[in-house]
Enzyme design. Sequence first.
Site, mmCIF file in Angstrom:
data_model
loop_
_atom_site.group_PDB
_atom_site.id
_atom_site.type_symbol
_atom_site.label_atom_id
_atom_site.label_comp_id
_atom_site.label_asym_id
_atom_site.label_seq_id
_atom_site.Cartn_x
_atom_site.Cartn_y
_atom_site.Cartn_z
ATOM 1 N N ASP A 15 30.553 56.030 -19.731
ATOM 2 C CA ASP A 15 30.267 57.180 -20.602
ATOM 3 C C ASP A 15 30.230 56.771 -22.067
ATOM 4 O O ASP A 15 29.451 57.306 -22.850
ATOM 5 C CB ASP A 15 31.312 58.281 -20.375
ATOM 6 C CG ASP A 15 31.253 58.758 -18.940
ATOM 7 O OD1 ASP A 15 30.245 59.356 -18.564
ATOM 8 O OD2 ASP A 15 32.198 58.464 -18.182
ATOM 9 N N LYS B 273 27.421 57.388 -8.289
ATOM 10 C CA LYS B 273 27.102 56.256 -9.180
ATOM 11 C C LYS B 273 26.867 55.001 -8.339
ATOM 12 O O LYS B 273 25.977 54.207 -8.620
ATOM 13 C CB LYS B 273 28.247 56.011 -10.172
ATOM 14 C CG LYS B 273 28.403 57.112 -11.212
ATOM 15 C CD LYS B 273 27.582 56.840 -12.461
ATOM 16 C CE LYS B 273 27.644 58.008 -13.437
ATOM 17 N NZ LYS B 273 26.777 57.865 -14.604
ATOM 18 N N ARG C 75 37.193 64.594 -16.434
ATOM 19 C CA ARG C 75 36.037 65.178 -17.155
ATOM 20 C C ARG C 75 34.793 64.862 -16.335
ATOM 21 O O ARG C 75 34.105 63.903 -16.601
ATOM 22 C CB ARG C 75 35.967 64.577 -18.572
ATOM 23 C CG ARG C 75 35.039 65.217 -19.517
ATOM 24 C CD ARG C 75 33.552 64.934 -19.250
ATOM 25 N NE ARG C 75 33.050 63.693 -19.765
ATOM 26 C CZ ARG C 75 32.064 62.987 -19.176
ATOM 27 N NH1 ARG C 75 31.517 63.382 -18.042
ATOM 28 N NH2 ARG C 75 31.644 61.873 -19.702
ATOM 29 N N ASN D 242 25.244 66.996 -18.935
ATOM 30 C CA ASN D 242 25.036 67.197 -17.499
ATOM 31 C C ASN D 242 26.083 68.148 -16.942
ATOM 32 O O ASN D 242 27.168 68.245 -17.515
ATOM 33 C CB ASN D 242 25.175 65.851 -16.771
ATOM 34 C CG ASN D 242 24.104 64.881 -17.205
ATOM 35 O OD1 ASN D 242 22.943 65.231 -17.301
ATOM 36 N ND2 ASN D 242 24.500 63.646 -17.487
HETATM 37 N N1 LIG Z 1 23.079 61.774 -20.245
HETATM 38 C C1 LIG Z 1 24.029 60.890 -20.028
HETATM 39 O O1 LIG Z 1 23.782 59.729 -19.649
HETATM 40 C C2 LIG Z 1 25.448 61.270 -20.256
HETATM 41 C C3 LIG Z 1 25.813 62.560 -20.480
HETATM 42 N N2 LIG Z 1 27.120 62.885 -20.680
HETATM 43 C C4 LIG Z 1 27.432 64.296 -20.852
HETATM 44 O O2 LIG Z 1 27.928 64.520 -22.141
HETATM 45 C C5 LIG Z 1 28.815 65.622 -22.121
HETATM 46 C C6 LIG Z 1 30.041 65.268 -22.920
HETATM 47 O O3 LIG Z 1 30.718 64.176 -22.382
HETATM 48 P P1 LIG Z 1 31.997 63.562 -23.138
HETATM 49 O O4 LIG Z 1 31.645 63.149 -24.516
HETATM 50 O O5 LIG Z 1 32.595 62.543 -22.274
HETATM 51 O O6 LIG Z 1 32.922 64.844 -23.153
HETATM 52 P P2 LIG Z 1 34.119 65.183 -24.104
HETATM 53 O O7 LIG Z 1 34.834 66.329 -23.494
HETATM 54 O O8 LIG Z 1 34.861 63.927 -24.429
HETATM 55 O O9 LIG Z 1 33.424 65.689 -25.466
HETATM 56 C C7 LIG Z 1 32.750 66.900 -25.632
HETATM 57 C C8 LIG Z 1 32.598 67.111 -27.125
HETATM 58 O O10 LIG Z 1 31.738 68.219 -27.342
HETATM 59 C C9 LIG Z 1 32.304 69.025 -28.371
HETATM 60 N N3 LIG Z 1 31.807 70.399 -28.283
HETATM 61 C C10 LIG Z 1 32.235 71.393 -27.484
HETATM 62 N N4 LIG Z 1 31.571 72.534 -27.787
HETATM 63 C C11 LIG Z 1 30.694 72.224 -28.776
HETATM 64 C C12 LIG Z 1 29.752 72.977 -29.499
HETATM 65 N N5 LIG Z 1 29.583 74.275 -29.272
HETATM 66 N N6 LIG Z 1 29.038 72.352 -30.465
HETATM 67 C C13 LIG Z 1 29.208 71.027 -30.709
HETATM 68 N N7 LIG Z 1 30.106 70.271 -30.047
HETATM 69 C C14 LIG Z 1 30.834 70.863 -29.093
HETATM 70 C C15 LIG Z 1 33.801 68.908 -28.136
HETATM 71 O O11 LIG Z 1 34.535 69.306 -29.294
HETATM 72 C C16 LIG Z 1 33.894 67.417 -27.856
HETATM 73 O O12 LIG Z 1 33.933 66.703 -29.065
HETATM 74 C C17 LIG Z 1 29.053 65.944 -20.659
HETATM 75 O O13 LIG Z 1 28.292 67.066 -20.304
HETATM 76 C C18 LIG Z 1 28.527 64.748 -19.917
HETATM 77 O O14 LIG Z 1 27.984 65.097 -18.662
HETATM 78 C C19 LIG Z 1 28.105 61.945 -20.727
HETATM 79 C C20 LIG Z 1 27.802 60.642 -20.497
HETATM 80 C C21 LIG Z 1 26.456 60.217 -20.203
HETATM 81 C C1 LIG Z 2 25.685 60.712 -16.642
HETATM 82 C C2 LIG Z 2 27.110 60.665 -16.866
HETATM 83 O O1 LIG Z 2 27.727 59.627 -16.757
HETATM 84 C C3 LIG Z 2 27.811 61.873 -17.228
HETATM 85 O O2 LIG Z 2 27.197 62.912 -17.392
HETATM 86 O O3 LIG Z 2 29.037 61.800 -17.352
HETATM 87 MG MG LIG Z 3 29.797 59.913 -16.637
#
Ligand SMILES: NC(=O)C1=CN([C@@H]2O[C@H](COP(=O)(O)OP(=O)(O)OC[C@H]3O[C@@H](n4cnc5c(N)ncnc54)[C@H](O)[C@@H]3O)[C@@H](O)[C@H]2O)C=CC1
Ligand SMILES: CC(=O)C(=O)O
Ligand SMILES: [Mg+2]
Length: 614
Positions: free
Chosen positions: A304, A209, A191, A456
């Site tokens: 994450d 990272k 992912r 992101n």
């Molecule tokens: N800003 C930051 O520091 C971070 C950002 N992220 C970002 O968060 C996003 C998700 O990461 P994860 O949770 O690990 O992914 P994941 O794949 O585990 O979860 C994604 C979730 O979003 C839901 N989803 C999909 N379409 C949707 C919609 N239309 N409405 C509401 N929910 C919906 C899915 O059902 C799932 O529960 C990624 O884009 C990642 O880059 C992740 C970690 C840190």
């Molecule tokens: C920032 C980060 O860890 C992510 O988007 O998965």
């Molecule tokens: Mg990450």
Amino acid sequence: MWKKIVKAARPVAWNLKKQQQQQRCCFSSGIQGPCIVQKSGIDIIHDPWFNKDTAFPLTERDRLGLRGLLPPHIQSFEEQYDRFMESYRSLEKNTCHESERVVSLAKWRILNRLHDRNETLYYRVLIDNIKEFAPIIYTPTVGLVCQNYCGLFRRPRGMYFSAADRGEMMSMIYNWPAKQVDMIVLTDGSRILGLGDLGVQGIGIPIGKLDMYIAAAGMNPQRILPVMLDVGTNNQELLDDPLYLGLRQPRLDGEEYLAVVDEFMEAVYARWPKAIVQFEDFQMKWAFETLRRYRERFCMFNDDIQGTAGVALAGLLGATRAQGRPLSDFAKQKIVIAGAGSAGIGVLNVAKKAFLKMVESYGMANTNQIWLLDKDGLVTTDRKNIAPAAAPFARGCGPEEIEGLREGSSLVEVVEKVRPHVLLGLSGVGGIFNEEVLKAMQKSDSTRPAIFAMSNPTTKAECTATDAFKYVGENAVFASGSPFDNVDLGNGKVGHVNQANNMYLFPGIGLGALLSGARHITDGMLQAASERLASYMTDEEVQGGILYPSISSIRHITTEVGAAVLRAAVAEELAEGHGDVGPKELMHMSEEETVKYVAHNMWFPVYGPLVHKK
Ligand SMILES: NC(=O)C1=CN([C@@H]2O[C@H](COP(=O)(O)OP(=O)(O)OC[C@H]3O[C@@H](n4cnc5c(N)ncnc54)[C@H](O)[C@@H]3O)[C@@H](O)[C@H]2O)C=CC1
Ligand SMILES: CC(=O)C(=O)O
Ligand SMILES: [Mg+2]
């Protein structure tokens, strides 16, 4: 504890340039010892850890057998630095008519070439220009790089352990040339940001990272290791791509998968018992499972789940302060969160803990203020096959719930009915905070409705900064995972854009854990990191919509976060010390001394004298 957040201010204004000058003096006055190199002649020039290019002084050229292998003019570090920046600027000029994609990749290539050639110069330009270069080596460009990794590949960086290496990892780990490794970032590519399963191409993420670890936390680049655990991919396009460089098989699952990760972890800790492993961009089920499996056994964390949670919590507390409300009102904030994955659930777990602590400390009513949505809409107790991690956040379906909301209600319905204080996206789906949703946020019960579009890279952000201010209004507080420019609101007003990204915490978590010598990373250490970030901003800044520090001060915030993590480890009696500094010395350090100790242990890129030893 929470009260401390409002009181604490930044100790001193951070002056990066000044610190760099001090560090420069410090190194040039010989405080840092010489660097031992076992190579000589051309092998040194070809080794980016030791290479100084045209800056090798004559004495070193003689001692190391370099005479004649370099042009005779000896350049200073500053001259090399200026030369690089000049070529970077001309690249910008020459590509100004190209598409953003072409320009971003060209910028990444020029930086990567320097990285491959001369790490000292590379990290110096990165540290000095972090605001400009972070979007290239980190999100958003790193996402594009991963998508195009096989075409961009020129030489390997880090290590690759694959399902085909089962039974061999314990010996393979000794193929890494460094004697000591402090920090490992590990992914299985399942992912990558919001871009899905990118298989082996996900290696770009650990590399990016770890670049942030070096720039922000001053980790020594000779002691870091990016790792790709290639267990196959379920991305058919990659499997069909003749250029794909990973294993051409479906992802391992179940016990087979865990056996590979187990073997890798055992190999790492057999060779480097004090290393820290950061799990990054694993699909949700393995993100939670590996965290549960290893967190008591090894010094590891999942960025994450845990890093993001701390950063988001600091932002959520900031959003409460931005309304001029006391922190205790955090427990009254209505939060709608889109995304029930590893990041979203990680955020909810810490937010719930913080809610409960406040409810307890201030004797408030404990009401459920969270509405969670995933791809199928509002998550309620009526949901079939609900993921165990999401179950505690499912809304009930009884009469106490807001009328008209039901299992699967859409985002706009939820926002209209709930009128949340905060709308937070960790969905990985670009644009879901559309005009209708953002306009509904105008009717928020908050005087400063907060929009966190944290997915992101930029293409996956739930909305743009411009749209947030346009549709929610000037009073909105906005944060995104990838950077956007501040928004000109007219009349001389500016809509401030915050970057709500785990980069504000993971480097400090790793550094604090390393210097403490703790054998594992506890919730207390993570909470200390988040609290320090939350307390970093002054009331004035927060009320101006500034929830997070500028990335330009990332070394300072990381020093503070690292010290907070270290002190938490000491308080929990987990600190075993690092190098010559034992647990007793750590225990006797004051808060200020701890910060100084952390700062003193940060690596800074200067050319030190090289000494050849067989
Ligand atoms: N800003 C930051 O520091 C971070 C950002 N992220 C970002 O968060 C996003 C998700 O990461 P994860 O949770 O690990 O992914 P994941 O794949 O585990 O979860 C994604 C979730 O979003 C839901 N989803 C999909 N379409 C949707 C919609 N239309 N409405 C509401 N929910 C919906 C899915 O059902 C799932 O529960 C990624 O884009 C990642 O880059 C992740 C970690 C840190
Ligand atoms: C920032 C980060 O860890 C992510 O988007 O998965
Ligand atoms: Mg990450």
